[in-house]
Design an enzyme around this catalytic site. Structure first.
Site, PDB file in Angstrom:
ATOM      1  N   GLU A   1       0.841  -1.194   0.000  1.00 61.25           N
ATOM      2  CA  GLU A   1       0.000   0.000   0.000  1.00 61.25           C
ATOM      3  C   GLU A   1       0.880   1.249   0.000  1.00 61.25           C
ATOM      4  OE1 GLU A   1      -2.869  -2.527   2.896  1.00 61.25           O
ATOM      5  OE2 GLU A   1      -2.205  -0.564   3.578  1.00 61.25           O
TER       6      GLU A   1
ATOM      7  N   LEU B   1      -5.959  -1.658  -0.598  1.00 58.05           N
ATOM      8  CA  LEU B   1      -5.695  -1.723   0.838  1.00 58.05           C
ATOM      9  C   LEU B   1      -6.230  -3.059   1.377  1.00 58.05           C
ATOM     10  CD1 LEU B   1      -6.256   1.285   3.190  1.00 58.05           C
ATOM     11  CD2 LEU B   1      -6.425  -1.052   3.985  1.00 58.05           C
TER      12      LEU B   1
ATOM     13  N   GLU C   1      -4.422  -6.363   3.322  1.00 56.71           N
ATOM     14  CA  GLU C   1      -3.201  -7.069   3.745  1.00 56.71           C
ATOM     15  C   GLU C   1      -3.214  -8.555   3.379  1.00 56.71           C
ATOM     16  OE1 GLU C   1      -4.756  -4.918   5.818  1.00 56.71           O
ATOM     17  OE2 GLU C   1      -3.226  -3.381   6.179  1.00 56.71           O
TER      18      GLU C   1
ATOM     19  N   GLN D   1       2.511  -1.776   6.003  1.00 54.35           N
ATOM     20  CA  GLN D   1       2.840  -0.424   6.480  1.00 54.35           C
ATOM     21  C   GLN D   1       3.315  -0.408   7.926  1.00 54.35           C
ATOM     22  OE1 GLN D   1      -0.446   2.129   5.476  1.00 54.35           O
ATOM     23  NE2 GLN D   1       0.493   2.645   3.523  1.00 54.35           N
ATOM     24  N   PHE D   2       2.732  -1.279   8.742  1.00 57.91           N
ATOM     25  CA  PHE D   2       3.132  -1.338  10.149  1.00 57.91           C
ATOM     26  C   PHE D   2       3.025  -2.777  10.646  1.00 57.91           C
ATOM     27  CE2 PHE D   2       2.126   3.129   9.670  1.00 57.91           C
ATOM     28  CZ  PHE D   2       3.159   3.733  10.376  1.00 57.91           C
TER      29      PHE D   2
ATOM     30  N   PRO E   1      -3.208 -10.042  10.017  1.00 55.91           N
ATOM     31  CA  PRO E   1      -4.046 -10.798   9.076  1.00 55.91           C
ATOM     32  C   PRO E   1      -3.226 -11.583   8.055  1.00 55.91           C
ATOM     33  CG  PRO E   1      -4.641  -8.454   9.112  1.00 55.91           C
ATOM     34  CD  PRO E   1      -3.363  -8.591   9.868  1.00 55.91           C
TER      35      PRO E   1
ATOM     36  N   HIS F   1       0.569  -0.008  15.809  1.00 48.55           N
ATOM     37  CA  HIS F   1       1.687   0.398  14.955  1.00 48.55           C
ATOM     38  C   HIS F   1       3.037   0.045  15.580  1.00 48.55           C
ATOM     39  CE1 HIS F   1      -1.391   2.740  12.972  1.00 48.55           C
ATOM     40  NE2 HIS F   1      -0.534   3.289  12.132  1.00 48.55           N
TER      41      HIS F   1
END
Lengths: 366, 326
Positions: free
Chosen positions: B29, B58, B60, B82-83, B89, B129
């Site tokens: 993403e 978007l 995962e 991203q984090f 998932p 995060h």
């Protein structure tokens, strides 16, 4: 005032009725008249059914582990395999043996897998095909990834995956639709809707009128076909595969069929399923239907049928013998579980491998 | 020769790998035009185009699943999450497929993918995060877990991860993404995986750590040296498979060991290292092995996150405790 900004419909196709007669008032595809091809596919359907019966018998006599039957799905599965080319990629779930036999997977290899021997996964079909996938619907995304690889490399190859009606509830299936749509992938997703996700009926899974419309929600052309009608299944598959190959993107096909057997040999469908529903489904099953059509067309007869049944029994028995011979006389050693984990054996696993070799006797008996 | 940060080491390695092998693609993403939320893929889209640097929807699970599918068909995808919290998932595909593909097909298929993501806390990020899930991934058979702790190791280990024929989880310690600069030559030289790196030689105690905790651990080592304690510092770097040999060899000399990690203590990588020392090095130990860890709690929101993280003081205290035992 409300305006209609989008409207959709889902078409249903059936060419061969349960009584083996062609439907009227419809454009019947040319392949309905290709008797030689239909006979070949019929033979494969009968072989698949004979194999299935034998596999269940092997499980009942303790020679096979839990086995997932494909009884009743023969038309859908054989059509999927028959529509594909060698270079295409198949990402099955765990009961599409008919499709895999089309692609060169051996019956003895299927038995090895369900017989608890990983060597069955190293099958004789196309080396790039995925093997049986037990976690539900994850295979749809592997097919999407394969399709993305083919698209990026500009190869004219198509990835095909199968999911059940139960699996169509999973996010992976919906995310595969999304990927197919976003990237216009050469991907065909087939919902083999056999009405039951183990004990949960279609009616309890979703109140949508069709499961095919989930594809429409994602922007993909989606249709429903009679999954017990080989002609309809093959026609739909060929249309979708050819379109995907020529860059037209992804497709969803819902094949309406029925699981005539238990979910697996560990299941007893009599606990939750009305017998009259099953009796009714037997009237619509795919093998009898195609046989009646071929006989009606003069392309088949009872004499050839008897020969075929005898031949299939022989081939299946041969496969069962091969399987038993292989797993009993040439069992994999204790080191095999270490040797394929990585391309090169890491040092910590080398230590465990050496330890396992010193203690190769079985534990965990019950 | 350029002076670069850890994250620039990642970018440099990605560019080098993409240059030398066209089957390497980057996906995730915002990795394309935007260059990633931390800019790890900055400039790659402009240089390699849409087909090599792919902005994904978007999703995962989809990123993980398609990455497995691509890898199984001969590509070398490098996927970004991203984090760290958003990789949860993805675990289904990593554990059930990526880590099993080679073994279950007896080598017919393999999964040469990299899943890279920023991990750990300390940057005042929102919930989900800031976790350090290396033990989760290290527990999965068939997966390599790599965590760099410097710009040069980010470059060399990332190159090795991409070239590796098996799946690699590459966890980037985002707290130290831009902490230090180092001269790194873009020569395409990879660093070895599956080995620990000894950052500092010493005789009195061995400090074992990885990722962002290198920062506090080195600071603690400085303080201890000032007190006259000779400290050996080991950067584990590859969490799985674990190079216990280097750690045991060090502890055989020092007789004392403190393991420092940001992750919770229970069933963790620190626990595994401590167990390894109990198994193979106990006769050389002069004191119990100590673990300085995050607490076994949900990672706090940012006003409290630094209280969760192991501090220099906690590390020094643990070392003093093991030194007290004679």
């Amino acid at each position: 005032m409300a305006q209609t900004v989008a409207a959709f419909k889902v078409d249903y196709f059936q060419f061969l009725k349960p009584d083996g007669k062609l439907v009227e008032d419809q454009q019947i595809p040319a392949l309905a008249r290709d008797h030689d091809r239909l006979v070949e596919l019929y033979k494969l359907m009968v072989l698949t059914r004979t194999f299935d019966k034998k596999a269940v018998a092997l499980q009942r006599t303790g020679k096979l582990g839990t086995y997932a039957s494909c009884l009743g799905h023969e038309a859908a599965h054989v059509a999927i395999g028959a529509a594909m080319r060698e270079e295409d990629c198949f990402a099955p779930m765990y009961r599409e043996y008919g499709a895999q036999f089309c692609r060169g997977v051996k019956m003895s290899e299927v038995l090895m897998y369900w017989g608890g021997d990983e060597r069955g996964n190293n099958f004789s079909g196309p080396a790039h095909d995925f093997s049986w996938c037990v976690p539900i619907a994850t295979q749809c995304l592997h097919a999407a990834g394969a399709a993305l690889a083919y698209k990026l490399r500009k190869e004219e190859r198509v990835a095909v995956s199968v999911v059940g009606d139960g699996g169509s509830s999973k996010g992976d299936f919906l995310e595969a639709i999304n990927a197919g749509s976003a990237w216009k992938l050469p991907l065909v997703l087939v919902i083999v809707n056999n009405q039951w996700a183990i004990s949960v009926p279609r009616s309890k899974q979703n109140t949508a009128a069709t499961l095919a419309q989930k594809g429409i929600a994602g922007g993909l052309p989606s249709i429903q076909v009679d999954g017990n009608d080989l002609i309809a299944c093959l026609w739909a598959m060929e249309k979708a595969v050819n379109a995907a190959r020529s860059g037209k993107g992804s497709f969803v096909i819902e094949m309406m069929t029925y699981r005539l057997s238990d979910h697996t040999t560990a299941d007893d469908a009599r606990r939750y399923r009305p017998s009259d529903e099953v009796d009714d489904a037997w009237d619509k099953e795919p093998v009898k239907r195609l046989k009646a059509y071929l006989i009606d067309q003069g392309a088949w007869d009872e004499e050839r049928e008897a020969e075929l049944l005898e031949e299939c029994s022989r081939w299946v028995q041969q496969a069962a013998d091969e399987y038993v011979e292989q797993v009993e006389n040439h069992p994999e050693g204790v080191t095999a579980m270490f040797d394929y984990m990585f391309a090169e054996l890491p040092h910590d696993l080398a230590e465990q491998r050496e330890y396992a070799q010193r203690f190769p006797e079985d534990g965990g008996h019950h | 020769m350029a002076e670069i940060t850890l994250i620039e080491g990642v970018t440099m390695a990605l560019a080098r790998a993409m240059e030398e092998d066209e089957s390497v693609v980057v996906l995730g993403e915002d990795v394309g035009v935007n260059g990633g939320v931390f800019r790890a893929t900055a400039g790659l889209h402009q240089r390699f185009g849409d087909d090599r640097v792919i902005d994904t929807p978007l999703a995962e699970v989809m990123i993980a699943g398609t990455t497995v599918g691509m890898a199984a068909q001969g590509m070398k995808p490098v996927a970004e999450a991203q984090f760290c919290g958003f990789t949860m998932p993805m675990i289904d595909h990593i554990m059930c497929h990526a880590g099993r593909l080679r073994n279950r097909t007896r080598g017919r298929l393999s999964c040469p993918m990299v899943l890279r993501f920023p991990s750990g806390g300390g940057i005042h990020a929102p919930e989900h995060h800031s976790e350090s899930p290396e033990a989760l991934y290290a527990h999965m058979p068939g997966i390599r877990v790599v965590i760099p702790s410097s710009p040069s190791r980010a470059y060399g280990l990332m190159l090795a991860a991409i070239r590796d024929p098996d799946p690699v989880i590459f966890m980037e310690p985002k707290r130290i993404y831009r902490w230090q600069k180092e001269e790194v030559v873009d020569d395409g030289e990879e660093l070895p995986l599956d080995v620990c790196y000894t950052l500092r030689d010493g005789n009195d105690v061995t400090l074992v750590t990885w990722g962002a905790m290198i920062k506090e651990t080195m600071q603690a080592a400085d303080e201890l040296e000032a007190q006259g304690v000779s400290v050996e510092v080991i950067d584990v770097a590859t969490i799985s498979p674990l190079d216990m040999e280097t750690i045991i060899e060090s502890v055989e000399r020092t007789g004392r060991c403190v393991i420092v990690q940001e992750a919770p203590r229970h069933c963790s990588v620190a626990s595994e290292i401590a167990a390894g020392l109990a198994d193979a090095g106990v006769w050389h130990l002069h004191a119990p092995v100590k673990r300085v860890c995050g607490y076994d709690v949900v990672m706090p929101l940012y006003r409290n996150e630094m209280k969760y993280m192991p501090s220099v003081k906690r590390i020094v205290h643990a070392v003093q405790q093991v030194l007290e035992v004679s």
